[in-house]
Scaffold this active site. Structure first.
Site, mmCIF file in Angstrom:
data_model
loop_
_atom_site.group_PDB
_atom_site.id
_atom_site.type_symbol
_atom_site.label_atom_id
_atom_site.label_comp_id
_atom_site.label_asym_id
_atom_site.label_seq_id
_atom_site.Cartn_x
_atom_site.Cartn_y
_atom_site.Cartn_z
ATOM 1 N N HIS A 178 -4.751 -4.843 -3.896
ATOM 2 C CA HIS A 178 -5.517 -5.150 -5.099
ATOM 3 C C HIS A 178 -6.396 -6.379 -4.935
ATOM 4 O O HIS A 178 -6.905 -6.894 -5.917
ATOM 5 C CB HIS A 178 -4.562 -5.323 -6.277
ATOM 6 C CG HIS A 178 -3.685 -4.129 -6.492
ATOM 7 N ND1 HIS A 178 -4.183 -2.916 -6.897
ATOM 8 C CD2 HIS A 178 -2.357 -3.944 -6.328
ATOM 9 C CE1 HIS A 178 -3.194 -2.040 -6.993
ATOM 10 N NE2 HIS A 178 -2.071 -2.637 -6.644
ATOM 11 N N ASP B 20 0.827 -1.197 0.000
ATOM 12 C CA ASP B 20 0.000 0.000 0.000
ATOM 13 C C ASP B 20 0.866 1.254 0.000
ATOM 14 O O ASP B 20 2.093 1.192 -0.082
ATOM 15 C CB ASP B 20 -0.957 -0.011 1.199
ATOM 16 C CG ASP B 20 -0.228 -0.058 2.527
ATOM 17 O OD1 ASP B 20 1.020 -0.040 2.533
ATOM 18 O OD2 ASP B 20 -0.899 -0.118 3.571
ATOM 19 N N ARG C 192 -4.843 -4.335 4.769
ATOM 20 C CA ARG C 192 -5.194 -2.924 4.542
ATOM 21 C C ARG C 192 -5.532 -2.768 3.068
ATOM 22 O O ARG C 192 -4.654 -2.585 2.231
ATOM 23 C CB ARG C 192 -4.046 -2.004 4.947
ATOM 24 C CG ARG C 192 -3.786 -2.010 6.444
ATOM 25 C CD ARG C 192 -2.762 -0.962 6.847
ATOM 26 N NE ARG C 192 -2.482 -1.057 8.281
ATOM 27 C CZ ARG C 192 -1.542 -1.812 8.822
ATOM 28 N NH1 ARG C 192 -0.766 -2.539 8.022
ATOM 29 N NH2 ARG C 192 -1.358 -1.855 10.118
#
Length: 960
Positions: free
Chosen positions: A418, A134, A373
């Site tokens: 993703h 991320d 996350r």
């Protein structure tokens, strides 16, 4: 090999340790081997992640951790490099006059680890930055490159699950650092720094010291405060209806069918009966039903009218007026993303958002789930295949649809990872075969069930709406209504059912409401018919789950930060918990009032959401970072910037923003520098800690004023002739003497706190005179005076700098010198052994899921704490002893266990490594000796090598 120009670094930790030989063989077969014996250094964020990945890589790889972020903006003036301390922007850590260039320094507790990474880098041929995928992970990788300055090739190694196959694929397909993500990270970091460092000092000056403001934090507090304001303004409305229980005259043929059902009066002579939704928040009836001006006026029944109508209907004949049947269908829920996992963790498991993420982090780092996350609900093709296969195996072919289900994210600008949160691997391990236990098993089971359920068929059934009619003895046409739901095929509900907020008043999706077989005109028997009283309820307070949902629905902040934000507002005392509800403190009211009046757009919900859109545009390259920050800070086109807003504080009336009149009274709630209090006609009284603002009614306030808060005169001291009084102080009740009006200013009255067994109502003059003899000198031991004193944590004896706890309050007045000598002759005991038998626990909470031992709540020297007999954890600010739950206690103990080793390991490690480096140290130059003299004996070899270098070669601590 020349280094590639990119940015990215993040957290890390010591890497070592392999997994089982079988895992290593599997990894060796899957991971590409390096050519020419090249050695690769892989840097991750955490030790646990490092250990797991090291087990999947071969001998040509060294896996090490950065132990989190290695750099950040200066946390204090001491962190600012000397050459920059006089710069006007140094306090901010951002050079606002040079394109908002941030100043980064290596965190003091990471310097040793950075030195270790630099040393490892010297022996590496390639650097792989395997931080999370991320934006935060990209930033950590960028920081590592900026600080380590590798001269070898470096690449990003990204993956969303830690399995041998995923790690092998990541090694085989590395990429460059994503500069767009780094740019977005830096923009957010600079923005948050400017907001916090410019606005927080305003709060210190105008409300209370040590407060803080934050871009998303302050808006989250405003949401909680606004909800409490709604509750304070709320006025309940009372209304009545009728509840009846009916049964078909003809008994159902199937014995499994229900025999009766409950219905509620919905209309009388064509006029709809008023229900809770028909009243405003101030208890007034709305003008017409559903806003339809042509509809007959609502009928608001009072208690007398409802009781009379019930009497007139009890002997009436009733029959089914209509039956409406509709097909029922419910599709599965999408797989978890960060926020939905936090919400379900709260509702189903009682976890806080922060604790949910801590447990999920461990599951991810140990290869049990994918990255936690994420804004995405998409599943990879292999995950879809695994979920469908497991659903078919566990529930049968009839529960799996012909075509796979595909989910797409509805979150605006979803950008984190993703894929949704799911079990790791191409074949999912069932919870029973996961090898997990405790809270990790509970959360894994939640993820596993949700993922499998997402690939199962819809639940189907039938919903039924029934109307029942009857005529009263006065000729009134009464109509009752009932609804039911029958699930004929449970589908995905066999695997997973989402919980609902209790305050929502809605049923879970698997909840059935069965009705008997009914047809139009069927006669009914009346089994029960009574008037029922109802009252409208104020809007429910936010829970962690509902606050997260509200923030996400309003597009405020990033979902990956919500857990941290909620933890911050709890830790700072802006919000505290009552059960699971989030209650704002009076300090929060003062802070939000100031921000709304003088920094309105900074806590405006729409402005904050638009700010998030702008930050996403910067991340995608659609907007520039510097122009946007310049506009925010300096202003543009007539719009005032942050700098000007915080420059003129003369218009802010500190007393006004911290004062709130209590409706219907002349009492004012004020927030002082030492806490909230009530004021009336010059008289003040403290508001008890833990009081919810909506519970501070006029009646409660008058009760507080009526409690004795002035001096209670106990009598006259026969020796001094001074009056002795008892008082209620901010830190507890105490006794003192009243000095004569002509007493010198330097004279101080004797004062003593009441003992724990005493209170203001029962304390006597004799008690007070004994207390005023303290501290009492017992005699001397080894030439030092020995005194007994009543301290904050109980009675104790003191000799010089040495002290010993006493077993009882009475010893304060009876302890002899001989007894004192015996006490001081004994080795000093610490912890619970220092006192007598442990006091009984305040509460027994239940069993700890980690240790399996009972958790109890106790009162300790430093306040209330929870313990399982091995680990102790103090309650945090906002944790009320009377409201602490078992799950909260489990979280506190888990956090304490995780934090406990941090202060011990460096000393032990440095002690061991020092002896192994003795010979090398002896050969160091004078410069190295000087550096060693300034440092602890346990510096690493890399650290000492650095110290030995010439002054000219040294870099500033900022790393810039």
């Amino acid at each position: 090999m020349p280094a590639k120009t990119s940015p990215t670094p993040r957290r890390g930790s010591a890497a070592s340790g392999a997994r089982s030989p079988a895992a290593n063989r599997k990894a060796a077969a899957a991971t590409p081997a390096t050519s020419n014996g090249a050695r690769r250094l892989v840097i991750v964020e955490s030790p646990a992640k490092a250990r797991t990945i090291a087990g999947y890589l071969g001998k040509d790889y060294v896996v090490e951790s950065s132990i989190g972020h290695i750099r950040d903006m200066p946390g204090s003036a001491a962190d600012i490099p000397d050459k920059l301390k006089k710069e006007p922007w140094a306090r901010l850590g951002v050079n606002v006059d040079a394109d908002f260039e941030p100043l980064y320094v290596v965190n003091a507790d990471k310097r040793q680890q950075v030195s270790k990474l630099k040393q490892l880098l010297k022996n590496a041929d390639e650097l792989l930055l395997a931080t999370d995928e991320d934006r935060e992970g990209e930033a950590i990788a960028w920081h590592l490159v900026e600080e380590l300055k590798p001269t070898i090739q470096y690449k990003r190694m990204v993956f969303h699950e830690i399995t041998p196959e995923a790690i092998a694929a990541a090694v085989a397909s590395p990429r460059d650092i994503d500069n767009g993500r780094v740019e977005a990270y830096q923009t957010r970091r600079v923005l948050d720094r400017l907001y916090g460092y410019e606005v927080s000092p305003v709060l210190w000056k105008k409300v209370m010291p040590q407060l803080s403001a934050g871009r998303v934090q302050s808006v989250a507090v405003r949401l909680v405060v606004d909800r409490e304001r709604e509750r304070i303004a709320f006025r309940p409305a009372r209304y009545w209806d009728l509840e009846a229980e009916f049964a078909p005259v003809k008994k159902p043929a199937d014995s499994e069918d229900v025999n009766s059902f409950t219905a509620t009066l919905v209309a009388l002579d064509g006029r709809r009966i008023a229900q809770g939704r028909d009243f405003t928040s101030i208890g007034e009836l709305r003008a017409a039903a559903n806003g339809d001006k042509q509809a007959p006026p609502l009928l608001h029944l009072d208690g007398q009218a409802a009781a009379g109508l019930a009497d007139r209907l009890r002997s009436s004949a009733f029959a089914v007026k209509s039956v409406e049947r509709k097909p029922y269908r419910r599709a599965p829920y999408a797989p978890f993303r960060t926020t939905t996992l936090q919400q379900e963790g709260s509702r189903k498991l009682g976890f806080s958002a922060k604790y949910t993420m801590q447990v999920a982090q461990r599951l991810y780092e140990n290869g049990h789930i994918t990255y936690m996350r994420t804004d995405s609900v998409t599943l990879s093709q292999t995950a879809i295949t695994a979920a469908r296969s497991q659903a078919r195996e566990l529930y049968g072919d009839e529960y799996v649809p012909d075509q796979p289900r595909v989910y797409t994210s509805k979150v605006k600008s979803a950008q984190e990872a993703h894929e949704a949160i799911r079990p790791a691997g191409d074949v999912f391990r069932t919870p029973a075969r996961s090898g997990l236990s405790g809270d990790e098993l509970r959360l894994y089971e939640l993820v596993w069930k949700r993922t499998v359920a997402s690939q199962m068929k819809d639940a189907t059934g039938e919903s039924v709406s029934v109307r029942v009619a009857g005529r009263s003895t006065a000729g009134e046409e009464a109509e009752f209504g009932a609804s039911g739901k029958v699930i004929t095929f449970y589908g995905f509900l066999k695997a997973y059912v989402e919980d609902v907020e209790e305050a929502d008043g809605t049923d879970r999706d698997d909840r059935e409401r069965r009705l008997p077989p009914l047809a139009e005109s069927d006669p009914l028997n009346t089994l029960r018919l009574d008037a029922a009283e109802h009252s409208t309820r104020p809007p429910a307070r936010y829970t962690e789950a509902s606050l997260i949902k509200e923030l996400e629905d309003r597009d405020i902040g990033r979902p990956s930060t919500y857990a941290t934000i909620i933890g911050t507002i709890l830790d700072r005392g802006y919000v505290f918990k009552k059960g699971t509800a989030l209650v704002p403190s009076f300090v929060a009211f003062a802070v939000i009032t100031l921000l709304e009046r003088h920094f309105a757009h900074l806590v405006d919900y729409e402005f904050t959401a638009r700010m998030e859109d702008a930050l996403d545009q910067i991340a995608t390259g659609q907007s520039g970072r510097v122009p946007w920050l310049r506009r925010f800070y300096f202003g543009a086109d007539g719009e005032e910037g942050l700098k000007d807003l915080v420059s003129d504080l003369g218009d802010i009336d500190a007393r006004d923003v911290s004062s709130f009149p209590l409706a219907g009274t002349d009492i004012v709630i004020r927030v002082g520098r030492y806490g909230p209090y009530l004021e009336q006609d010059g008289q003040r009284v403290n508001i008890p800690e833990g009081t919810a603002p909506d519970e501070l009614t006029a009646e409660y306030a008058r009760d507080l004023f009526s409690q004795p808060s002035g001096d209670k005169i106990l009598g006259t001291d026969p020796d001094s002739g001074l009056t002795v009084v008892a008082r209620a102080g901010r830190y507890g009740p105490y006794v003192t003497e009243v000095l004569a009006e002509d007493a010198p200013a330097s004279t101080k009255p004797r004062t003593a706190s009441l003992l724990k067994a005493m209170d203001l109502d029962s304390v006597t003059l004799e008690d007070a005179l004994r207390l005023l003899t303290l501290p009492r000198t017992v005699g001397e031991i080894d030439g030092e005076p020995v005194t007994v004193q009543n301290g904050r944590y109980g009675p104790y004896a003191k000799k010089g700098t040495d002290s010993r706890s006493l077993e009882s309050d009475e010893q304060l007045f009876t302890l002899t010198l001989d007894q004192a000598k015996e006490i001081f002759a004994q080795p000093k005991q610490r912890g619970r052994a220092a006192g007598a038998a442990a006091a009984p626990p305040l509460r027994e909470l239940g069993e700890d899921t980690a240790s399996g031992k009972p958790i109890v709540l106790r009162e300790g020297r430093f306040g209330p704490y929870v313990t399982d007999g091995e680990t102790n954890a103090s309650l945090r600010k906002g944790d009320l002893p009377e409201a602490i739950t078992l799950q909260r206690a489990i979280e506190l103990l888990a956090e304490r266990r995780a934090a406990a080793p941090s202060t011990k390991r460096p000393r032990a490690s440095s002690g061991r490594s020092a002896s192994s480096r003795t010979k090398t140290t002896a050969a160091k130059t004078t410069a190295a000796k000087t550096a060693a003299g300034r440092s602890a004996a346990g510096k690493t070899a890399a650290g000492k090598t650095t110290a030995a270098k010439s002054t000219a070669a040294k870099k500033p601590r900022s790393g810039s």
